[in-house]
Design an enzyme around this catalytic site. Structure first.
Site, PDB file in Angstrom:
ATOM      1  N   SER A 106       0.847  -1.188   0.000  1.00  0.00           N
ATOM      2  CA  SER A 106       0.000   0.000   0.000  1.00  0.00           C
ATOM      3  C   SER A 106       0.890   1.249   0.000  1.00  0.00           C
ATOM      4  O   SER A 106       1.662   1.440  -0.942  1.00  0.00           O
ATOM      5  CB  SER A 106      -0.959  -0.029   1.185  1.00  0.00           C
ATOM      6  N   ASP A 126      -8.862  -4.810  -6.151  1.00  0.00           N
ATOM      7  CA  ASP A 126      -8.462  -3.737  -5.241  1.00  0.00           C
ATOM      8  C   ASP A 126      -9.348  -2.512  -5.457  1.00  0.00           C
ATOM      9  O   ASP A 126      -9.336  -1.907  -6.537  1.00  0.00           O
ATOM     10  CB  ASP A 126      -6.993  -3.383  -5.478  1.00  0.00           C
ATOM     11  N   HIS A 177      -7.565  -5.135  -1.600  1.00  0.00           N
ATOM     12  CA  HIS A 177      -6.315  -4.418  -1.354  1.00  0.00           C
ATOM     13  C   HIS A 177      -5.289  -5.255  -0.607  1.00  0.00           C
ATOM     14  O   HIS A 177      -4.094  -5.042  -0.757  1.00  0.00           O
ATOM     15  CB  HIS A 177      -6.606  -3.132  -0.587  1.00  0.00           C
TER      16      HIS A 177
END
Length: 724
Positions: free
Chosen positions: A593, A668, A700
């Site tokens: 991320s 995602d 995600h």
């Protein structure tokens, strides 16, 4: 529930003789066989000195009482709940496999829990004295639901609409929007930024339901390809990218008796953010934090719940960077005209006591302590308890502050991480304590004098199973030459200072995350120790921009995400290179991320240093990220073109030299796949070889059983390209 049961069943795996961690153990063991003994779902029974929690088999609710000398006794069993449900609903088959770990105390005599049947889920009110079901409200499985304070109604979501089920079983359709672009009552408003975790609020008198109404028909669709059909299909999600059209949100009050709706008159631009939503204790008013889209000007407004009319602005908060409200107001018991407000306006997130006319009565802050969790008041509401930071953000301690004098007392003192829950009268706290040498000490603390009664001290779960490599917390100086940073180094197994070892840097680096803490394992994942057991120096640094160090520490990221963060990470690299046992030619980096963004940025901007990188779900161009988070830190692309250009890793693809593996979830909905696809295309256009792996069904994060596959892939990639 299913995920929890799966993890619970896995935890029964038989122990083996002492060995290096397997990749499976490195993935799941931290939550299973290598988890220190702890209390499961501990809670204080209201208005008592009785602590309740689940037993090790998840079949019983255990109680420990001050009057019982804190000895364990069975309070309730799964069978008690099941039998009572059968009596109340003889024709319904409930699947109650364990005592509900998500139970909560509504009052001294009532617990609330969820029970699944073949057709629905039920929100259950249960009398612990008579062991009978007071009421159970049927609702769609996995839907958000809220029981009214008087226990007579349940508000729940049926897709994008709100239903209220009364205790007589009658359903009221509060909203009937056929257009899925109108979303009522959901907690997924403003992308769940600003601390938003619910979308409906019952008034204290249970006569009204306040809810978010989100209009997102005007927000652009983003396609997510679904691969589980004969011909792949597209699922569109609403995704407001930075600088583009965002959702429009209002707040509506629904009157149960009249079935009338009143919209609060939150005047201003349609794309502003509505936060800190709080009912007044007398149910007459609603308080709302109205934040402009620029996120630098907050107004705390008061509205009439009956008419929706604006009454007054209590106070305003402005910043040259950003204002980030994260918490609802907390009214002082017995003082309907006083509330606590949490803000970092003076440098650290702390408490402020206001009255409902907007007058600041007391600044309750204490030094550079950042509040992590706000607990309860004491019996007469003279003091309020909270968990806050200490030791440059490494520790968590329990504090109390006097509302009248502002005097703060630190209750726990041993350096480390204290996780506390405070009894409803404030006299006792259940304290779970760990640090780098203490797995988990659980005790009952008398808050008046700090005296502790030990319930148990957890043994080291690794003893006789595996030898964990040495871990050390370190302190470095940031690139500004003055700010101390916290780091963690895990040494290779059988460490020999005369040898040279490769390095894996694990990074996140973004706001609202802290990786290095003074607790068991130092805040590290067991996967980090697995890599160390396999011959790596594993290093992590919390750079400026990360959590728990105050406003100025974080706000250096504004308009230039990644720039100061990378400068600090390179100070960590200087630290590593100063060690004789570090092979400076074999340094790699891994993150997910924001950490994926940092990994890619470091691989490109410092290609001479990082030879291998694994970037999971990486942000590659902040203009592809969503409005609420992206514009807070970067402003709009139209307002900050230089900042967006400076932090765009797609345009830096020509700099790639080392081996880079990019991993993305095809579903995602946070960092959409467009980020990594644009980056891969740029690598192709510039003749740069890059590795790419997709998890077709994951969003995600890669969770569940596939997490093992992910960790194995990461380890093998480092072993292939970094380990000689």
């Amino acid at each position: 529930m299913k995920k929890f049961l799966w993890l619970f069943l896995l935890s029964g795996a038989a122990a083996t003789a002492q060995h290096n961690l397997t990749i499976e153990e490195a993935t799941y063991g931290q939550y299973q066989q290598y988890a220190p003994k702890s209390l499961v779902s501990p809670q204080w029974r209201p208005d008592t000195h009785t602590l309740t929690y689940l037993d090790d088999t998840y079949q019983k609710l255990i109680g420990r009482s001050e009057n019982g000398n804190w000895e364990e006794k069975t309070f309730l069993t799964k069978e008690d709940l099941g039998n009572a449900l059968k009596v109340k609903y003889p024709n319904t088959k409930f699947a109650l496999q364990i005592f509900p770990y998500g139970y909560s105390w509504k009052d001294k005599n009532t617990i609330v829990f969820e029970a699944d049947s073949e057709d629905n889920s039920y929100a259950v009110l249960f009398d612990v004295g008579t062991k009978t079901v007071i009421n159970a409200f049927a609702h769609v499985s996995d839907s958000q639901n809220y029981i009214s304070p008087d226990g007579k109604n349940l508000a729940w979501l049926q897709e994008n609409n709100i239903v209220i089920t009364a205790d007589a079983g009658k359903d009221i359709k509060v909203t009937n929007d056929a257009d899925k672009g109108i979303v009522n009552g959901s907690d997924y408003v403003h992308r769940q930024e600003f601390g938003i975790d619910k979308g409906m609020w019952w008034s204290p008198d249970s006569k009204n339901l306040l809810y978010y109404r989100k209009a997102e028909t005007m927000v652009a669709d983003f396609p997510l390809v679904q691969w589980d059909t004969r011909i792949a299909e597209v699922k569109d999600i609403k995704y407001p990218m930075a600088g583009m059209k965002s959702e429009e949100v209002t707040l509506v009050v629904y009157n149960i008796a009249t079935q009338q709706k009143t919209t609060l008159k939150t005047e201003g631009p349609k794309e502003q953010f509505l936060t800190c939503v709080t009912w007044s204790p007398d149910s007459k008013n609603v308080y709302v934090g109205v934040l402009n889209r620029e996120q630098n000007h907050l107004k705390l407004n008061k509205y009439d719940a009956a008419t929706g009319n604006f009454i007054r602005t209590l106070f305003e908060e402005e910043s040259k960077t950003y204002v980030e409200p994260l918490h609802d107001l907390t009214f002082v018991p017995g003082h309907n005209d006083q509330f606590l407000y949490r803000s970092e306006k003076d440098g650290y997130e702390q408490l402020y006591l206001y009255n409902t006319d907007g007058k600041l009565l007391k600044n309750l802050g204490f030094g550079n302590v950042v509040i992590i969790n706000l607990h309860s008041f004491d019996k007469d509401a003279k003091n309020v308890f909270y968990t806050g930071t200490a030791n440059t953000g490494l520790d968590r301690q329990l504090y109390k502050v006097n509302l009248k004098t502002g005097k703060t007392t630190q209750i726990t003192t041993t350096s480390g991480t204290h996780t506390d829950i405070v009894s409803s009268d404030g006299e006792l706290a259940q304290d779970s304590f760990s640090n780098t040498t203490t797995p988990n000490d659980v005790s009952i603390i008398t808050t008046k004098n700090g005296k502790a009664t030990t319930l148990f001290k957890a043994e080291n779960p690794f003893t006789g199973q595996t030898n964990l490599p040495k871990m050390e917390l370190v302190s470095l100086t940031a690139a500004d030459g003055k700010t101390p940073l916290n780091g963690r180094i895990i040494y290779p197994a059988d460490f020999d200072a005369s040898k040279k070892y490769p390095v894996m840097v694990y990074v996140y680096g973004g706001p609202h995350a802290q990786l290095v803490t003074n607790d068991w394992l130092g805040g590290a994942r067991l996967f980090d120790y697995y890599m160390a057991q396999n011959g790596y120096v594993v290093f992590t640094l919390d750079n400026r921009g990360s959590d728990a160090r105050g406003r100025d520490f974080e706000h250096v990221v504004h308009r230039r995400l990644g720039v100061n963060e990378m400068a600090d990470q390179m100070k960590g690299i200087d630290f590593l290179k100063s060690k004789s046992f570090v092979d400076a030619d074999r340094i790699g980096v891994y993150g997910w991320s924001f950490g994926g963004f940092m990994t890619t940025s470091l691989m490109l901007d410092h290609a001479d240093t990082f030879k291998v990188g694994v970037a999971g779900g990486p942000v590659c161009d902040w203009k592809y990220y969503e409005v609420m988070y992206g514009e807070r830190y970067m402003d709009m692309p139209q307002e900050n073109p230089e900042g967006y250009a400076e932090t765009n890793v797609i345009d830096k693809a020509p700099k790639l030299q080392g081996h880079l593996l990019v991993i993305h979830g095809a579903q995602d909905n946070v960092v959409v796949q467009q980020h990594s696809m644009e980056f891969i295309q740029a690598c192709i256009a510039n003749g740069k070889q890059v590795d790419y792996f997709l998890y077709p069904t994951h969003e995600h994060n890669v969770r569940g059983k596939d997490r093992y596959h992910l960790n194995k892939k990461i380890a093998e990639y480092f072993n292939t390209y970094l380990k000689k």
